[in-house]
Design a protein around this motif. Structure first.
Motif, PDB file in Angstrom:
ATOM      1  N   GLU A 155      -4.730  -3.977  -7.024  1.00 40.45           N
ATOM      2  CA  GLU A 155      -6.020  -3.986  -6.310  1.00 40.45           C
ATOM      3  C   GLU A 155      -5.866  -3.443  -4.896  1.00 40.45           C
ATOM      4  O   GLU A 155      -6.684  -2.640  -4.431  1.00 40.45           O
ATOM      5  N   LYS A 156      -4.813  -3.875  -4.203  1.00 43.34           N
ATOM      6  CA  LYS A 156      -4.592  -3.410  -2.820  1.00 43.34           C
ATOM      7  C   LYS A 156      -4.362  -1.901  -2.794  1.00 43.34           C
ATOM      8  O   LYS A 156      -4.920  -1.204  -1.930  1.00 43.34           O
ATOM      9  N   THR A 157      -3.519  -1.420  -3.730  1.00 41.86           N
ATOM     10  CA  THR A 157      -3.278   0.040  -3.709  1.00 41.86           C
ATOM     11  C   THR A 157      -4.550   0.814  -4.065  1.00 41.86           C
ATOM     12  O   THR A 157      -4.792   1.891  -3.529  1.00 41.86           O
ATOM     13  N   SER A 158      -5.344   0.243  -4.981  1.00 42.82           N
ATOM     14  CA  SER A 158      -6.616   0.921  -5.328  1.00 42.82           C
ATOM     15  C   SER A 158      -7.527   0.980  -4.112  1.00 42.82           C
ATOM     16  O   SER A 158      -8.153   1.997  -3.820  1.00 42.82           O
ATOM     17  N   LYS A 159      -7.597  -0.135  -3.328  1.00 38.79           N
ATOM     18  CA  LYS A 159      -8.444  -0.162  -2.117  1.00 38.79           C
ATOM     19  C   LYS A 159      -7.907   0.821  -1.092  1.00 38.79           C
ATOM     20  O   LYS A 159      -8.680   1.510  -0.403  1.00 38.79           O
ATOM     21  N   LEU A 160      -6.553   0.896  -0.998  1.00 39.82           N
ATOM     22  CA  LEU A 160      -5.974   1.839  -0.036  1.00 39.82           C
ATOM     23  C   LEU A 160      -6.274   3.287  -0.423  1.00 39.82           C
ATOM     24  O   LEU A 160      -6.557   4.118   0.416  1.00 39.82           O
ATOM     25  N   LYS A 161      -6.254   3.575  -1.727  1.00 38.44           N
ATOM     26  CA  LYS A 161      -6.590   4.927  -2.180  1.00 38.44           C
ATOM     27  C   LYS A 161      -8.029   5.270  -1.854  1.00 38.44           C
ATOM     28  O   LYS A 161      -8.345   6.373  -1.380  1.00 38.44           O
ATOM     29  N   VAL A 162      -8.923   4.306  -2.107  1.00 36.67           N
ATOM     30  CA  VAL A 162     -10.336   4.535  -1.825  1.00 36.67           C
ATOM     31  C   VAL A 162     -10.556   4.759  -0.329  1.00 36.67           C
ATOM     32  O   VAL A 162     -11.229   5.705   0.095  1.00 36.67           O
ATOM     33  N   SER A 163      -9.936   3.897   0.506  1.00 34.50           N
ATOM     34  CA  SER A 163     -10.125   4.065   1.953  1.00 34.50           C
ATOM     35  C   SER A 163      -9.406   5.324   2.451  1.00 34.50           C
ATOM     36  O   SER A 163      -9.860   5.963   3.389  1.00 34.50           O
TER      37      SER A 163
END
Length: 115
Positions: free
Chosen positions: A103-111
């Protein structure tokens, strides 16, 4: 010459013995046997009973030993199950951590894409 070793120590003894009465020997033998035989027969039956009891006791002890072995086997199985539960909990924790990291890496990719 004739020395002392040439003369048998039993020489002349046989002639000195009285004649043995065969009937008296037989009666004495029967008397002796009839005196001791009942005690010997009782002892024999007591020993047979004791031997049978020992066989029963050995069988019982063998069954008890088998029960103890089974108890130890059950104890080992319990230990194995609790160890399996412990490792299952570790796997669940690792899975949860991996999902959180995902989840954190997905949020980092989105941001990162929004920058």
């Amino acid at each position: 010459g004739v020395g002392p070793s040439d003369v048998s120590p039993d020489e002349g003894v046989v002639e000195d013995l009285p004649l043995i009465d065969e009937k008296a020997v037989e009666q004495l033998t029967e008397g002796l046997i009839s005196h001791y035989l009942p005690d010997l027969q009782r002892s024999k039956s007591a020993l047979q009973e004791l031997t049978q009891n020992q066989v029963v006791l050995l069988d019982t002890l063998e069954q008890e030993v088998t029960k103890f072995k089974e108890c130890n086997f059950i104890h080992d199985i319990d230990a194995l199950f609790s160890e399996a539960k412990h490792y299952h909990n570790k796997l669940v924790n690792i899975r949860n951590e991996m999902m959180m990291l995902h989840e954190k890496t997905s949020k980092l990719k989105v941001s990162g894409m929004n920058i």
